[in-house]
Design a protein around this motif. Structure first.
Motif, PDB file in Angstrom:
ATOM      1  N   ASP A  21       0.829  -1.197   0.000  1.00  0.00           N
ATOM      2  CA  ASP A  21       0.000   0.000   0.000  1.00  0.00           C
ATOM      3  C   ASP A  21       0.869   1.255   0.000  1.00  0.00           C
ATOM      4  N   ALA A  22       0.575   2.186  -0.905  1.00  0.00           N
ATOM      5  CA  ALA A  22       1.287   3.466  -0.940  1.00  0.00           C
ATOM      6  C   ALA A  22       0.741   4.348   0.179  1.00  0.00           C
ATOM      7  N   VAL A  23       1.613   4.826   1.043  1.00  0.00           N
ATOM      8  CA  VAL A  23       1.213   5.596   2.218  1.00  0.00           C
ATOM      9  C   VAL A  23       1.464   7.085   2.025  1.00  0.00           C
ATOM     10  N   ALA A  24       2.611   7.422   1.455  1.00  0.00           N
ATOM     11  CA  ALA A  24       3.022   8.822   1.332  1.00  0.00           C
ATOM     12  C   ALA A  24       4.182   8.885   0.359  1.00  0.00           C
ATOM     13  N   GLN A  25       4.794  10.055   0.278  1.00  0.00           N
ATOM     14  CA  GLN A  25       6.060  10.171  -0.423  1.00  0.00           C
ATOM     15  C   GLN A  25       6.992  11.019   0.429  1.00  0.00           C
ATOM     16  N   VAL A  26       8.279  10.797   0.279  1.00  0.00           N
ATOM     17  CA  VAL A  26       9.269  11.527   1.063  1.00  0.00           C
ATOM     18  C   VAL A  26       9.313  12.973   0.599  1.00  0.00           C
ATOM     19  N   LYS A  27       9.193  13.882   1.548  1.00  0.00           N
ATOM     20  CA  LYS A  27       9.301  15.310   1.253  1.00  0.00           C
ATOM     21  C   LYS A  27      10.725  15.787   1.503  1.00  0.00           C
ATOM     22  N   ASP A  28      11.247  15.542   2.715  1.00  0.00           N
ATOM     23  CA  ASP A  28      12.593  15.957   3.084  1.00  0.00           C
ATOM     24  C   ASP A  28      13.273  14.888   3.913  1.00  0.00           C
ATOM     25  N   VAL A  29      14.594  14.888   3.870  1.00  0.00           N
ATOM     26  CA  VAL A  29      15.402  13.995   4.690  1.00  0.00           C
ATOM     27  C   VAL A  29      15.845  14.797   5.914  1.00  0.00           C
ATOM     28  N   VAL A  30      15.666  14.226   7.109  1.00  0.00           N
ATOM     29  CA  VAL A  30      16.028  14.901   8.353  1.00  0.00           C
ATOM     30  C   VAL A  30      17.317  14.274   8.880  1.00  0.00           C
ATOM     31  N   PHE A  31      18.337  15.118   9.112  1.00  0.00           N
ATOM     32  CA  PHE A  31      19.646  14.657   9.561  1.00  0.00           C
ATOM     33  C   PHE A  31      19.905  15.024  10.999  1.00  0.00           C
ATOM     34  N   ASP A  32      20.707  14.205  11.658  1.00  0.00           N
ATOM     35  CA  ASP A  32      21.261  14.506  12.963  1.00  0.00           C
ATOM     36  C   ASP A  32      22.600  15.171  12.670  1.00  0.00           C
ATOM     37  N   GLY A  33      22.663  16.475  12.802  1.00  0.00           N
ATOM     38  CA  GLY A  33      23.852  17.226  12.438  1.00  0.00           C
ATOM     39  C   GLY A  33      25.116  16.756  13.119  1.00  0.00           C
ATOM     40  N   GLY A  34      25.057  16.474  14.398  1.00  0.00           N
ATOM     41  CA  GLY A  34      26.242  16.073  15.133  1.00  0.00           C
ATOM     42  C   GLY A  34      26.634  14.632  14.904  1.00  0.00           C
ATOM     43  N   GLY A  35      25.655  13.761  14.757  1.00  0.00           N
ATOM     44  CA  GLY A  35      25.933  12.337  14.627  1.00  0.00           C
ATOM     45  C   GLY A  35      26.168  11.874  13.211  1.00  0.00           C
ATOM     46  N   GLY A  36      25.846  12.701  12.230  1.00  0.00           N
ATOM     47  CA  GLY A  36      26.060  12.325  10.843  1.00  0.00           C
ATOM     48  C   GLY A  36      25.202  11.176  10.374  1.00  0.00           C
ATOM     49  N   PHE A  41      12.289  11.178   7.999  1.00  0.00           N
ATOM     50  CA  PHE A  41      11.823  11.815   6.770  1.00  0.00           C
ATOM     51  C   PHE A  41      10.527  12.551   7.045  1.00  0.00           C
ATOM     52  N   THR A  42      10.398  13.758   6.521  1.00  0.00           N
ATOM     53  CA  THR A  42       9.094  14.402   6.518  1.00  0.00           C
ATOM     54  C   THR A  42       8.379  13.865   5.281  1.00  0.00           C
ATOM     55  N   LEU A  43       7.056  13.879   5.331  1.00  0.00           N
ATOM     56  CA  LEU A  43       6.271  13.236   4.279  1.00  0.00           C
ATOM     57  C   LEU A  43       5.255  14.191   3.679  1.00  0.00           C
ATOM     58  N   GLY A  45       1.566  13.921   1.005  1.00  0.00           N
ATOM     59  CA  GLY A  45       0.585  12.982   0.477  1.00  0.00           C
ATOM     60  C   GLY A  45       0.951  12.524  -0.923  1.00  0.00           C
ATOM     61  N   ARG A  46       0.303  11.469  -1.380  1.00  0.00           N
ATOM     62  CA  ARG A  46       0.607  10.885  -2.689  1.00  0.00           C
ATOM     63  C   ARG A  46      -0.209  11.483  -3.825  1.00  0.00           C
ATOM     64  N   LYS A  47      -1.224  12.279  -3.513  1.00  0.00           N
ATOM     65  CA  LYS A  47      -2.066  12.830  -4.572  1.00  0.00           C
ATOM     66  C   LYS A  47      -1.496  14.160  -5.062  1.00  0.00           C
ATOM     67  N   TRP A  48      -1.920  14.574  -6.254  1.00  0.00           N
ATOM     68  CA  TRP A  48      -1.378  15.773  -6.898  1.00  0.00           C
ATOM     69  C   TRP A  48      -1.369  17.000  -6.000  1.00  0.00           C
ATOM     70  N   PHE A  49      -2.460  17.294  -5.353  1.00  0.00           N
ATOM     71  CA  PHE A  49      -2.545  18.528  -4.574  1.00  0.00           C
ATOM     72  C   PHE A  49      -2.391  18.285  -3.078  1.00  0.00           C
ATOM     73  N   SER A  50      -1.841  17.145  -2.708  1.00  0.00           N
ATOM     74  CA  SER A  50      -1.610  16.843  -1.298  1.00  0.00           C
ATOM     75  C   SER A  50      -0.419  17.648  -0.805  1.00  0.00           C
ATOM     76  N   GLY A  51      -0.552  18.180   0.359  1.00  0.00           N
ATOM     77  CA  GLY A  51       0.536  18.942   0.954  1.00  0.00           C
ATOM     78  C   GLY A  51       1.294  18.111   1.959  1.00  0.00           C
ATOM     79  N   PRO A  52       2.065  18.788   2.799  1.00  0.00           N
ATOM     80  CA  PRO A  52       2.822  18.085   3.828  1.00  0.00           C
ATOM     81  C   PRO A  52       1.887  17.349   4.787  1.00  0.00           C
ATOM     82  N   MET A  53       2.339  16.199   5.243  1.00  0.00           N
ATOM     83  CA  MET A  53       1.575  15.431   6.218  1.00  0.00           C
ATOM     84  C   MET A  53       2.009  15.835   7.625  1.00  0.00           C
ATOM     85  N   LYS A  54       1.113  15.660   8.591  1.00  0.00           N
ATOM     86  CA  LYS A  54       1.451  15.946   9.984  1.00  0.00           C
ATOM     87  C   LYS A  54       2.324  14.848  10.563  1.00  0.00           C
ATOM     88  N   GLN A  55       2.320  13.690   9.942  1.00  0.00           N
ATOM     89  CA  GLN A  55       3.132  12.577  10.412  1.00  0.00           C
ATOM     90  C   GLN A  55       4.444  12.522   9.641  1.00  0.00           C
TER      91      GLN A  55
END
Length: 192
Positions: A21-36, A41-43, A45-55
């Motif tokens: 099942d397709a749940v979402a798509q990756v929006k951004d990668v979140v890094f731990d600056g100090g730990g490398g 990942f922020t997510l 929605g999978r639809k054309w006009f879906s915005g950022p997800m709260k999860q």
């Protein structure tokens, strides 16, 4: 190491469950600056006009990261965006477009991407940078191993000058340059 990936290659990939099942798509990668490391990942929605997800998706919940998708067990592994962002020391910091300076004060370029090893816990192994003439490279972009960062701000990343000896012009040779740099730093630490 396994096949290295650029962070920008991971964005927009679908997030699917083991059941397909397709749940979402990756929006951004979140890094731990100090730990490398990648912490999540922020997510969106999978639809054309879906915005950022709260999860968001914590790295610990990723079952697999391949060239075509991120795989998770099910939607229950998603966490709030705040929970995932709090695992990041950067907390909203973005290294893209930051200048890279050596500890000797030389401007060697600007970060255009982050190089990730999806095996071994999603380590950040280096950066793709647009080099300055000071680096002496003619390629449009080069790859620089992640060193123990001396300082990082919203504008600059300061690294040891010795890391410039391990620059590569493509990802295929970069893997070996990262190994060589790690070997050098480990042998230097052992001698000290």
């Amino acid at each position: 190491m396994t096949a290295l990936m650029l962070a920008t290659e991971i964005t927009k990939r679908p997030v699917v469950t083991l059941g397909g099942d397709a749940v979402a798509q990756v929006k951004d990668v979140v890094f731990d600056g100090g730990g490398g490391r990648v912490v999540g990942f922020t997510l969106s929605g999978r639809k054309w006009f879906s915005g950022p997800m709260k999860q968001s998706l914590p790295w610990t919940a990723v079952h697999g990261l391949g060239r075509d998708a991120l795989v998770i067990a099910n939607e229950d592994v998603l966490e709030t965006r705040t929970d995932v962002m709090e695992k990041s020391e950067a907390r909203g910091g973005d290294v893209l477009e930051s200048r890279v300076l050596t500890d000797a004060g030389t401007d060697i370029g600007r970060i255009v991407d982050v190089v990730v090893d999806p095996g071994a816990g999603a380590d950040v192994v280096g950066y793709e940078i647009a080099p300055t003439e000071a680096l002496g490279r003619r390629a449009r972009t080069v790859f620089l191993p992640r060193a123990e960062t001396i300082a990082v701000s919203g504008q600059a990343l300061v690294v040891p000058a010795t890391v410039t000896e391990y620059v590569a012009e493509d990802l295929a040779t970069f893997e070996e340059r990262v190994r060589a740099y790690r070997d050098r730093t480990q042998s230097t630490e052992t001698e000290a």
